[in-house]
Design a protein around this motif. Structure first.
Motif, PDB file in Angstrom:
ATOM      1  N   ILE A   1       0.849  -1.194   0.000  1.00  0.00           N
ATOM      2  CA  ILE A   1       0.000   0.000   0.000  1.00  0.00           C
ATOM      3  C   ILE A   1       0.883   1.242   0.000  1.00  0.00           C
ATOM      4  CG2 ILE A   1      -1.636   1.391   1.334  1.00  0.00           C
ATOM      5  CD1 ILE A   1      -3.004  -1.071   2.257  1.00  0.00           C
ATOM      6  N   VAL A   2       0.569   2.186  -0.884  1.00  0.00           N
ATOM      7  CA  VAL A   2       1.276   3.465  -0.945  1.00  0.00           C
ATOM      8  C   VAL A   2       0.270   4.565  -0.640  1.00  0.00           C
ATOM      9  CG1 VAL A   2       2.554   5.081  -2.388  1.00  0.00           C
ATOM     10  CG2 VAL A   2       2.918   2.614  -2.660  1.00  0.00           C
ATOM     11  N   ALA A   3       0.548   5.366   0.382  1.00  0.00           N
ATOM     12  CA  ALA A   3      -0.322   6.490   0.742  1.00  0.00           C
ATOM     13  C   ALA A   3       0.283   7.778   0.196  1.00  0.00           C
ATOM     14  CB  ALA A   3      -0.470   6.576   2.262  1.00  0.00           C
ATOM     15  N   VAL A   4      -0.528   8.538  -0.518  1.00  0.00           N
ATOM     16  CA  VAL A   4      -0.059   9.787  -1.119  1.00  0.00           C
ATOM     17  C   VAL A   4      -1.020  10.915  -0.743  1.00  0.00           C
ATOM     18  CG1 VAL A   4      -1.293   9.264  -3.261  1.00  0.00           C
ATOM     19  CG2 VAL A   4       0.587  10.900  -3.301  1.00  0.00           C
ATOM     20  N   GLU A   5      -0.449  12.112  -0.511  1.00  0.00           N
ATOM     21  CA  GLU A   5      -1.286  13.267  -0.153  1.00  0.00           C
ATOM     22  C   GLU A   5      -2.364  13.486  -1.199  1.00  0.00           C
ATOM     23  OE1 GLU A   5       0.874  16.664   2.418  1.00  0.00           O
ATOM     24  OE2 GLU A   5       1.714  16.382   0.415  1.00  0.00           O
ATOM     25  N   ASN A   6      -1.929  13.852  -2.379  1.00  0.00           N
ATOM     26  CA  ASN A   6      -2.810  14.033  -3.529  1.00  0.00           C
ATOM     27  C   ASN A   6      -1.929  14.197  -4.762  1.00  0.00           C
ATOM     28  OD1 ASN A   6      -2.188  17.001  -3.906  1.00  0.00           O
ATOM     29  ND2 ASN A   6      -3.144  17.077  -1.877  1.00  0.00           N
ATOM     30  N   PHE A   7      -2.528  14.227  -5.909  1.00  0.00           N
ATOM     31  CA  PHE A   7      -1.740  14.356  -7.134  1.00  0.00           C
ATOM     32  C   PHE A   7      -1.745  15.784  -7.679  1.00  0.00           C
ATOM     33  CE2 PHE A   7      -2.661   9.789  -7.004  1.00  0.00           C
ATOM     34  CZ  PHE A   7      -1.357   9.318  -7.101  1.00  0.00           C
ATOM     35  N   SER A   8      -2.753  16.549  -7.419  1.00  0.00           N
ATOM     36  CA  SER A   8      -2.800  17.973  -7.761  1.00  0.00           C
ATOM     37  C   SER A   8      -2.388  18.263  -9.201  1.00  0.00           C
ATOM     38  CB  SER A   8      -1.899  18.776  -6.803  1.00  0.00           C
ATOM     39  OG  SER A   8      -2.315  18.592  -5.471  1.00  0.00           O
ATOM     40  N   PHE A   9      -2.897  17.485 -10.122  1.00  0.00           N
ATOM     41  CA  PHE A   9      -2.617  17.767 -11.528  1.00  0.00           C
ATOM     42  C   PHE A   9      -3.419  18.993 -11.954  1.00  0.00           C
ATOM     43  CE2 PHE A   9      -2.094  12.943 -11.795  1.00  0.00           C
ATOM     44  CZ  PHE A   9      -0.714  13.027 -11.671  1.00  0.00           C
ATOM     45  N   GLU A  10      -2.721  20.013 -12.498  1.00  0.00           N
ATOM     46  CA  GLU A  10      -3.420  21.217 -12.951  1.00  0.00           C
ATOM     47  C   GLU A  10      -4.282  20.910 -14.166  1.00  0.00           C
ATOM     48  OE1 GLU A  10      -0.625  24.309 -13.623  1.00  0.00           O
ATOM     49  OE2 GLU A  10      -0.009  24.454 -11.505  1.00  0.00           O
ATOM     50  N   LYS A  11      -3.841  19.935 -14.945  1.00  0.00           N
ATOM     51  CA  LYS A  11      -4.618  19.479 -16.093  1.00  0.00           C
ATOM     52  C   LYS A  11      -4.274  18.007 -16.316  1.00  0.00           C
ATOM     53  CE  LYS A  11      -1.107  20.959 -19.448  1.00  0.00           C
ATOM     54  NZ  LYS A  11      -0.836  21.760 -20.657  1.00  0.00           N
ATOM     55  N   PRO A  12      -5.097  17.288 -17.039  1.00  0.00           N
ATOM     56  CA  PRO A  12      -4.796  15.863 -17.269  1.00  0.00           C
ATOM     57  C   PRO A  12      -3.438  15.679 -17.939  1.00  0.00           C
ATOM     58  CG  PRO A  12      -7.047  16.353 -17.902  1.00  0.00           C
ATOM     59  CD  PRO A  12      -6.399  17.671 -17.611  1.00  0.00           C
ATOM     60  N   SER A  13      -2.617  14.791 -17.366  1.00  0.00           N
ATOM     61  CA  SER A  13      -1.286  14.554 -17.913  1.00  0.00           C
ATOM     62  C   SER A  13      -0.845  13.127 -17.603  1.00  0.00           C
ATOM     63  CB  SER A  13      -0.282  15.551 -17.341  1.00  0.00           C
ATOM     64  OG  SER A  13       1.038  15.218 -17.737  1.00  0.00           O
ATOM     65  N   THR A  14      -0.891  12.266 -18.618  1.00  0.00           N
ATOM     66  CA  THR A  14      -0.447  10.889 -18.436  1.00  0.00           C
ATOM     67  C   THR A  14       1.044  10.848 -18.120  1.00  0.00           C
ATOM     68  OG1 THR A  14      -2.154  10.126 -19.975  1.00  0.00           O
ATOM     69  CG2 THR A  14      -0.316   8.619 -19.529  1.00  0.00           C
ATOM     70  N   LYS A  15       1.803  11.785 -18.697  1.00  0.00           N
ATOM     71  CA  LYS A  15       3.242  11.849 -18.453  1.00  0.00           C
ATOM     72  C   LYS A  15       3.526  12.068 -16.971  1.00  0.00           C
ATOM     73  CE  LYS A  15       7.422  14.303 -19.963  1.00  0.00           C
ATOM     74  NZ  LYS A  15       7.959  15.358 -20.861  1.00  0.00           N
ATOM     75  N   GLN A  16       2.790  12.993 -16.337  1.00  0.00           N
ATOM     76  CA  GLN A  16       2.979  13.247 -14.908  1.00  0.00           C
ATOM     77  C   GLN A  16       2.526  12.045 -14.078  1.00  0.00           C
ATOM     78  OE1 GLN A  16       1.477  17.011 -13.434  1.00  0.00           O
ATOM     79  NE2 GLN A  16       1.811  18.000 -15.422  1.00  0.00           N
ATOM     80  N   ALA A  17       1.482  11.368 -14.526  1.00  0.00           N
ATOM     81  CA  ALA A  17       1.004  10.197 -13.801  1.00  0.00           C
ATOM     82  C   ALA A  17       2.051   9.076 -13.818  1.00  0.00           C
ATOM     83  CB  ALA A  17      -0.309   9.700 -14.415  1.00  0.00           C
ATOM     84  N   VAL A  18       2.667   8.867 -14.973  1.00  0.00           N
ATOM     85  CA  VAL A  18       3.715   7.852 -15.086  1.00  0.00           C
ATOM     86  C   VAL A  18       4.906   8.233 -14.213  1.00  0.00           C
ATOM     87  CG1 VAL A  18       5.398   6.811 -16.653  1.00  0.00           C
ATOM     88  CG2 VAL A  18       3.035   7.111 -17.386  1.00  0.00           C
ATOM     89  N   ALA A  19       5.250   9.530 -14.197  1.00  0.00           N
ATOM     90  CA  ALA A  19       6.363  10.007 -13.378  1.00  0.00           C
ATOM     91  C   ALA A  19       6.088   9.758 -11.897  1.00  0.00           C
ATOM     92  CB  ALA A  19       6.610  11.493 -13.638  1.00  0.00           C
ATOM     93  N   ALA A  20       4.838   9.946 -11.480  1.00  0.00           N
ATOM     94  CA  ALA A  20       4.476   9.717 -10.081  1.00  0.00           C
ATOM     95  C   ALA A  20       4.642   8.239  -9.717  1.00  0.00           C
ATOM     96  CB  ALA A  20       3.035  10.166  -9.835  1.00  0.00           C
ATOM     97  N   LEU A  21       4.192   7.352 -10.602  1.00  0.00           N
ATOM     98  CA  LEU A  21       4.333   5.917 -10.335  1.00  0.00           C
ATOM     99  C   LEU A  21       5.799   5.515 -10.266  1.00  0.00           C
ATOM    100  CD1 LEU A  21       1.543   4.426 -12.632  1.00  0.00           C
ATOM    101  CD2 LEU A  21       1.455   4.805 -10.167  1.00  0.00           C
ATOM    102  N   ASN A  22       6.608   6.098 -11.151  1.00  0.00           N
ATOM    103  CA  ASN A  22       8.046   5.815 -11.134  1.00  0.00           C
ATOM    104  C   ASN A  22       8.684   6.315  -9.839  1.00  0.00           C
ATOM    105  OD1 ASN A  22       7.940   4.604 -13.652  1.00  0.00           O
ATOM    106  ND2 ASN A  22       8.463   6.477 -14.759  1.00  0.00           N
ATOM    107  N   ALA A  23       8.205   7.463  -9.353  1.00  0.00           N
ATOM    108  CA  ALA A  23       8.734   8.017  -8.109  1.00  0.00           C
ATOM    109  C   ALA A  23       8.428   7.101  -6.925  1.00  0.00           C
ATOM    110  CB  ALA A  23       8.148   9.413  -7.868  1.00  0.00           C
ATOM    111  N   PHE A  24       7.280   6.406  -7.003  1.00  0.00           N
ATOM    112  CA  PHE A  24       6.916   5.462  -5.942  1.00  0.00           C
ATOM    113  C   PHE A  24       7.617   4.124  -6.130  1.00  0.00           C
ATOM    114  CE2 PHE A  24       2.623   7.798  -6.090  1.00  0.00           C
ATOM    115  CZ  PHE A  24       3.089   8.777  -5.222  1.00  0.00           C
TER     116      PHE A  24
END
Length: 207
Positions: A123-146
């Motif tokens: 289980i990974v707990a995260v504050e929030n993602f706070s994407f200013e706009k939809p971005s698959t690139k940022q989502a992939v980066a977040a998963l890589n960071a975890f």
């Protein structure tokens, strides 16, 4: 009480948070999880299979030969089940495979799944993602960071549209809102990512 690291979208530790033992600290009930997952999978079956009985197969209205004096067994139709091309006896017909499981068992199964995932460190707990706009690139980066690879379930707040649109195009990710939580999505993955809003809602429902 069990505790877990709370991270930000960059994978950095923000703090340690305590988790409710009634939700994340119980002895997993394998039978409850099995029953609920079996129920969920059964409900997804189309059940559109169909076979024709002897009354539904085309043809066969005429008696193949007269009743007596042919030396052969008497026959009434060439569409009887023992004939090639005849009807099927006790074959499948369209039906629903769904069956009900008590709500108490459903909640027990979800608590069991969460407790098992926490015990396995998945289980990974995260504050929030706070994407200013939809971005698959940022989502992939977040998963890589975890450090997550393989199948992952991401549970977000129901109104977090940007996060939903960002994660939904990633083939290995299943993203659901907090109101859609279920046992199958909790366990059918290698990691479960919970935002703070989703985690709070889960504890309200299951505690």
């Amino acid at each position: 009480m069990a505790s877990i690291e709370l991270k930000n979208a960059a994978g950095e530790k923000v703090s340690d948070i305590e988790l409710t033992d009634a939700v994340y600290g119980i002895e997993p009930n394998m039978h409850a999880m099995h029953e609920v997952v079996r129920s969920q999978r059964a409900a997804r079956r189309a059940g559109t299979h169909n076979t024709l009985t002897r009354g539904q197969v085309r043809g066969g209205g005429k008696k193949p030969w007269r009743q007596k004096d042919t030396g052969r067994a008497r026959q009434g139709t060439i569409r009887a089940p023992h004939w090639v091309g005849g009807g099927t006896v006790f074959g499948p017909h369209p039906r629903s495979y769904a069956f009900k499981v008590p709500s108490k068992v459903i909640k027990l199964a979800m608590r069991s799944a969460l407790s098992a995932k926490l015990a396995d460190g998945e289980i990974v707990a995260v504050e929030n993602f706070s994407f200013e706009k939809p971005s698959t690139k940022q989502a992939v980066a977040a998963l890589n960071a975890f450090g997550l690879t393989g199948r992952t379930t991401v549970v977000i707040a129901d109104d977090d549209v940007n996060a939903f649109l960002s994660f939904r195009n990633i083939p290995t990710v299943r993203v659901i809102g907090a109101s859609e939580i279920n046992t199958y999505d909790f366990i059918d993955n290698k990691a479960l990512v919970l935002t703070e809003a989703a985690r709070t809602r889960i504890e309200e429902v299951l505690a």
